[in-house]
Design an enzyme around this catalytic site. Structure first.
Site, PDB file in Angstrom:
ATOM      1  N   LYS A  73       2.003  -2.512   6.678  1.00 52.87           N
ATOM      2  CA  LYS A  73       2.276  -2.327   5.241  1.00 52.87           C
ATOM      3  C   LYS A  73       3.737  -1.898   5.024  1.00 52.87           C
ATOM      4  CE  LYS A  73      -1.626  -3.584   3.362  1.00 52.87           C
ATOM      5  NZ  LYS A  73      -1.718  -4.724   2.434  1.00 52.87           N
TER       6      LYS A  73
ATOM      7  N   TYR B 161      -2.318  -0.586  10.224  1.00 51.20           N
ATOM      8  CA  TYR B 161      -2.226  -0.698   8.765  1.00 51.20           C
ATOM      9  C   TYR B 161      -0.894  -0.156   8.273  1.00 51.20           C
ATOM     10  CZ  TYR B 161      -3.984  -0.896   3.968  1.00 51.20           C
ATOM     11  OH  TYR B 161      -4.157  -1.212   2.637  1.00 51.20           O
TER      12      TYR B 161
ATOM     13  N   SER C  23       0.859  -1.193   0.000  1.00 52.05           N
ATOM     14  CA  SER C  23       0.000   0.000   0.000  1.00 52.05           C
ATOM     15  C   SER C  23       0.887   1.233   0.000  1.00 52.05           C
ATOM     16  CB  SER C  23      -0.862   0.018   1.276  1.00 52.05           C
ATOM     17  OG  SER C  23      -1.527   1.253   1.413  1.00 52.05           O
TER      18      SER C  23
HETATM   19  P1  NAD Z   1     -11.117  -6.228   0.256  1.00 50.49           P
HETATM   20  O1  NAD Z   1     -11.488  -6.158   1.704  1.00 50.49           O
HETATM   21  O2  NAD Z   1     -12.173  -6.157  -0.768  1.00 50.49           O
HETATM   22  O3  NAD Z   1     -10.235  -7.548  -0.030  1.00 50.49           O
HETATM   23  C1  NAD Z   1      -9.421  -8.166   0.922  1.00 50.49           C
HETATM   24  C2  NAD Z   1      -9.724  -9.667   0.863  1.00 50.49           C
HETATM   25  O4  NAD Z   1      -8.776 -10.354   1.697  1.00 50.49           O
HETATM   26  C3  NAD Z   1     -11.124  -9.998   1.416  1.00 50.49           C
HETATM   27  O5  NAD Z   1     -11.875 -10.700   0.429  1.00 50.49           O
HETATM   28  C4  NAD Z   1     -10.838 -10.856   2.635  1.00 50.49           C
HETATM   29  O6  NAD Z   1     -11.809 -11.874   2.873  1.00 50.49           O
HETATM   30  C5  NAD Z   1      -9.471 -11.444   2.283  1.00 50.49           C
HETATM   31  N1  NAD Z   1      -8.755 -11.932   3.463  1.00 50.49           N
HETATM   32  C6  NAD Z   1      -8.580 -11.294   4.647  1.00 50.49           C
HETATM   33  N2  NAD Z   1      -7.910 -12.088   5.505  1.00 50.49           N
HETATM   34  C7  NAD Z   1      -7.637 -13.252   4.845  1.00 50.49           C
HETATM   35  C8  NAD Z   1      -6.971 -14.452   5.205  1.00 50.49           C
HETATM   36  N3  NAD Z   1      -6.446 -14.622   6.428  1.00 50.49           N
HETATM   37  N4  NAD Z   1      -6.883 -15.456   4.284  1.00 50.49           N
HETATM   38  C9  NAD Z   1      -7.444 -15.303   3.051  1.00 50.49           C
HETATM   39  N5  NAD Z   1      -8.087 -14.179   2.659  1.00 50.49           N
HETATM   40  C10 NAD Z   1      -8.182 -13.168   3.545  1.00 50.49           C
HETATM   41  O7  NAD Z   1     -10.071  -5.047   0.067  1.00 50.49           O
HETATM   42  P2  NAD Z   1      -9.131  -4.605  -1.144  1.00 50.49           P
HETATM   43  O8  NAD Z   1      -9.130  -3.133  -1.098  1.00 50.49           O
HETATM   44  O9  NAD Z   1      -9.466  -5.307  -2.418  1.00 50.49           O
HETATM   45  O10 NAD Z   1      -7.705  -5.096  -0.591  1.00 50.49           O
HETATM   46  C11 NAD Z   1      -6.810  -5.927  -1.319  1.00 50.49           C
HETATM   47  C12 NAD Z   1      -5.385  -5.547  -0.940  1.00 50.49           C
HETATM   48  O11 NAD Z   1      -5.099  -4.220  -1.409  1.00 50.49           O
HETATM   49  C13 NAD Z   1      -5.122  -5.514   0.565  1.00 50.49           C
HETATM   50  O12 NAD Z   1      -3.859  -6.053   0.867  1.00 50.49           O
HETATM   51  C14 NAD Z   1      -5.158  -4.035   0.886  1.00 50.49           C
HETATM   52  O13 NAD Z   1      -4.432  -3.723   2.063  1.00 50.49           O
HETATM   53  C15 NAD Z   1      -4.531  -3.464  -0.363  1.00 50.49           C
HETATM   54  N6  NAD Z   1      -4.797  -2.038  -0.589  1.00 50.49           N
HETATM   55  C16 NAD Z   1      -6.073  -1.561  -0.685  1.00 50.49           C
HETATM   56  C17 NAD Z   1      -6.279  -0.195  -0.887  1.00 50.49           C
HETATM   57  C18 NAD Z   1      -7.667   0.403  -1.010  1.00 50.49           C
HETATM   58  O14 NAD Z   1      -7.790   1.632  -1.008  1.00 50.49           O
HETATM   59  N7  NAD Z   1      -8.739  -0.393  -1.141  1.00 50.49           N
HETATM   60  C19 NAD Z   1      -5.180   0.677  -0.994  1.00 50.49           C
HETATM   61  C20 NAD Z   1      -3.902   0.143  -0.888  1.00 50.49           C
HETATM   62  C21 NAD Z   1      -3.725  -1.217  -0.689  1.00 50.49           C
END
Ligand code: NAD
Length: 252
Positions: free
Chosen positions: A160, A156, A143
């Protein structure tokens, strides 16, 4: 790393950025195992992808933070996995009020899941590496909060930063021996996670997220997958979907 014909895994693939990665990889000719803890949401996503891409889609409902969980995911693949997208992530707890359980969950999912996958895959990739191509590619979905400080959520931001540090260590240690590493650092992507932060009661936590969404700068999940896969194809380490993040990071 060549994506067409790759044997890929995407964790946290039930929705959001993970589901977008899975779709893009399938469109570009990879076989994909989708893994997620949320069995119901995963079944829905897999159902529609299977209709489009058939047998190239496989899935595992389970936890990817342990050696056993990672082994179950790798076993589900038809062939040895050569592209692993460590995307599962959590945003748990705000400020100093975040509980130790929030810290523990964040560490497990945002960091240890990456370590467990690398431990399982890197030895085989080192053996498989040839003069022309890497033995495998590890994609860390970290992130912008891992490069810059994210207001509000120390769990977070700290985990990260650790994910970025681990990816850098992997690249520095194995990069010239046939293991490719790509670290993706997005900011503000329209997913369930962003909505959780945006609508939280914690003023500081929501600040950064509201800023990106109200400015209309929030990305679609597929934008993140596109930028990351471009970096994977080009052999670049860092994928920064927002140009602003690159500028802020460079100034740091
Ligand atoms: P999201 O919540 O839609 O997806 C995260 C998924 O991870 C969920 O489906 C959840 O069930 C799964 N998960 C959580 N713990 C788990 C485990 N122990 N085993 C298997 N699956 C597990 O959110 P997203 O935004 O699509 O996030 C995806 C990645 O992107 C994450 O690592 C997040 O930190 C990163 N990210 C997101 C953003 C944002 O703004 N949305 C920004 C930067 C980074």
């Amino acid at each position: 790393m060549r994506i067409e014909g790759a044997s890929a895994v995407v964790t946290g693939a039930a929705g959001g950025i993970g589901a977008a990665f899975a779709r893009r990889l399938l469109e570009r000719g990879a076989d994909v195992v989708l893994a997620d803890l949320d069995a119901g949401r995963l079944a829905e996503t897999v159902g529609s992808l299977k209709q489009e891409f058939g047998e190239r889609v496989r899935h595992v409902a389970g936890d990817v933070t342990t050696d056993e969980g990672v082994a179950a995911v790798l076993t589900a693949a038809a062939r040895p996995v050569d592209l692993y997208v460590a995307n599962a992530g959590v945003f748990a707890g705000f400020g100093l009020e975040a509980s130790l359980e929030d810290w523990s969950t964040s560490w497990d999912v945002n960091v240890l899941a990456h370590v467990a996958a690398a431990r399982a895959l890197v030895p085989g990739w080192l053996e498989a590496a040839g003069p022309e191509a890497p033995g495998g590619c590890f994609v860390s979905v970290a992130s912008a909060a891992g490069l810059l400080t994210q207001l509000g959520s120390p769990t977070y931001s700290a985990t990260k930063h650790a994910a970025v540090g681990f990816a850098e260590w992997l690249a520095a240690t194995y990069g010239d021996r046939g293991v490719q590493v790509c670290c993706v650092c997005p900011m503000g992507v329209q997913t369930q996670m962003l909505e959780t932060g945006r609508t939280s009661e914690d003023a500081e936590a929501t600040l950064g997220m509201r800023a990106v969404t109200t400015a209309g700068a929030a990305l679609a999940p597929s934008d993140v997958a596109d930028v990351a896969l471009e970096a994977v194809s080009a052999g670049r380490f860092l994928a920064l979907p927002h140009p602003e993040v690159a500028t802020m990071h460079a100034r740091k």
